[in-house]
Design an enzyme around this catalytic site. Structure first.
Site, short mmCIF file in Angstrom:
data_model
loop_
_atom_site.label_atom_id
_atom_site.label_comp_id
_atom_site.label_asym_id
_atom_site.label_seq_id
_atom_site.Cartn_x
_atom_site.Cartn_y
_atom_site.Cartn_z
N PRO A 23 0.84 -1.19 0.00
CA PRO A 23 0.00 0.00 0.00
C PRO A 23 0.88 1.25 0.00
CG PRO A 23 -0.26 -1.24 2.06
CD PRO A 23 0.69 -2.00 1.20
N GLU A 24 0.49 2.23 -0.77
CA GLU A 24 1.24 3.48 -0.85
C GLU A 24 0.40 4.59 -0.23
OE1 GLU A 24 3.38 4.30 -4.42
OE2 GLU A 24 3.61 2.19 -4.94
#
Ligand SMILES: [Zn+2]
Length: 276
Positions: A6-7
């Site tokens: 996840p960014e």
């Protein structure tokens, strides 16, 4: 999209979901579940009895200031999920909250790269990435000139420098490829060779892709919740990442895939200007 961490947009999506649920609640009890003692869950029990003042984010970290002088810090790692629905397995930490249901928070993390701990308020020395994190990309007080200065003395390829989180926070593999494509900058250009105009164009591109992805609730986040991996809606807007061999949306040249900073990197050899 499997194997993608996840960014920033995905973590911001989680933050927005948690904020109305958790803000102002007191943590009656914080405890490790099936996680061995160690730095990833350090001092978690100290959160017990403290009230959650806010649900914040720095880069890809969730940072929840508590009223007893600590911060609860959460990193989702590869597979971390925060949920009020008791997961069947891989629960690493549990918060019991005061007030009305749902009043139990579960941190599930099958692959164990996540973190869920408390630190003394604002003291991130035990979390080097957070401690050295660059400015928030969407903070309007972060000026293009400061970004250019942060790149100026580095000979590292621009993409590798971005992945290190120091010139600017929260840009990982997907959004680095997208922003460099938008700004027409080759991922291997030494960071220090970017002109002031190129640095400004890159910061604009980073802001545009992140803001748009947040609007669409991220690229990969839904993968973390569904077995079938329904991706976040931003996946349809990706112009570079994952498009090896496809024609460039600008110049029709086939996109190429190379390795930069140890990561697979898609770019357009037709319109992203190469290193000198
Ligand atoms: Zn092109």
């Amino acid at each position: 999209m499997s194997g993608t961490m996840p960014e920033l947009p995905e973590v911001e999506t989680v933050r927005r979901e948690l904020e109305p649920w958790l803000t102002g609640r007191t943590i009656v009890r914080a405890r490790r579940a099936s996680a061995p003692p160690g730095p990833k869950y350090a001092r978690l029990e100290r959160a017990s009895g403290q009230r959650i003042v806010a649900v914040g984010r720095r880069g890809k970290f969730l940072v929840l200031p508590l009223d007893g002088g600590d911060d609860l810090v959460v990193h989702l790692g590869m597979t971390g999920v925060i949920t009020s629905v008791r997961p069947a397995s891989h629960v690493r930490a549990v918060l019991e909250l005061d007030g009305e249901a749902p009043s139990v928070l579960y941190f599930q993390d099958p692959r164990r790269f996540g973190r869920f701990l408390t630190v003394p308020s604002g003291d991130y020395r035990s979390l080097p990435t957070l401690h050295h994190l660059g400015p928030e990309p969407l903070d309007p007080s972060f000026r293009p000139r400061a970004f250019h200065e942060a790149l100026a003395h580095s000979r590292a390829p621009i993409k590798a420098l971005l992945l290190g989180q120091r010139p600017v926070a929260g840009v990982g593999n997907i959004y680095a490829d997208e922003a460099l494509w938008r700004a027409r900058i080759h991922p291997r250009v030494p960071a220090g060779e970017l002109t002031r105009a190129q640095a400004a164009a890159l910061l604009r591109a980073i802001r545009a892709v992140l803001a748009r992805s947040i609007e669409l609730q991220g690229t990969t986040f839904r993968d973390y919740r569904t077995v079938n991996g329904q991706p976040g809606a931003f996946v349809a807007e990706l112009a570079a990442y994952g498009h090896e061999g496809d024609p460039c949306r600008r110049c029709r040249a086939p996109l190429r895939k190379i390795v930069v900073g140890g990561r697979g990197t898609c770019f357009c050899p037709g319109c992203q200007k190469g290193p000198r």
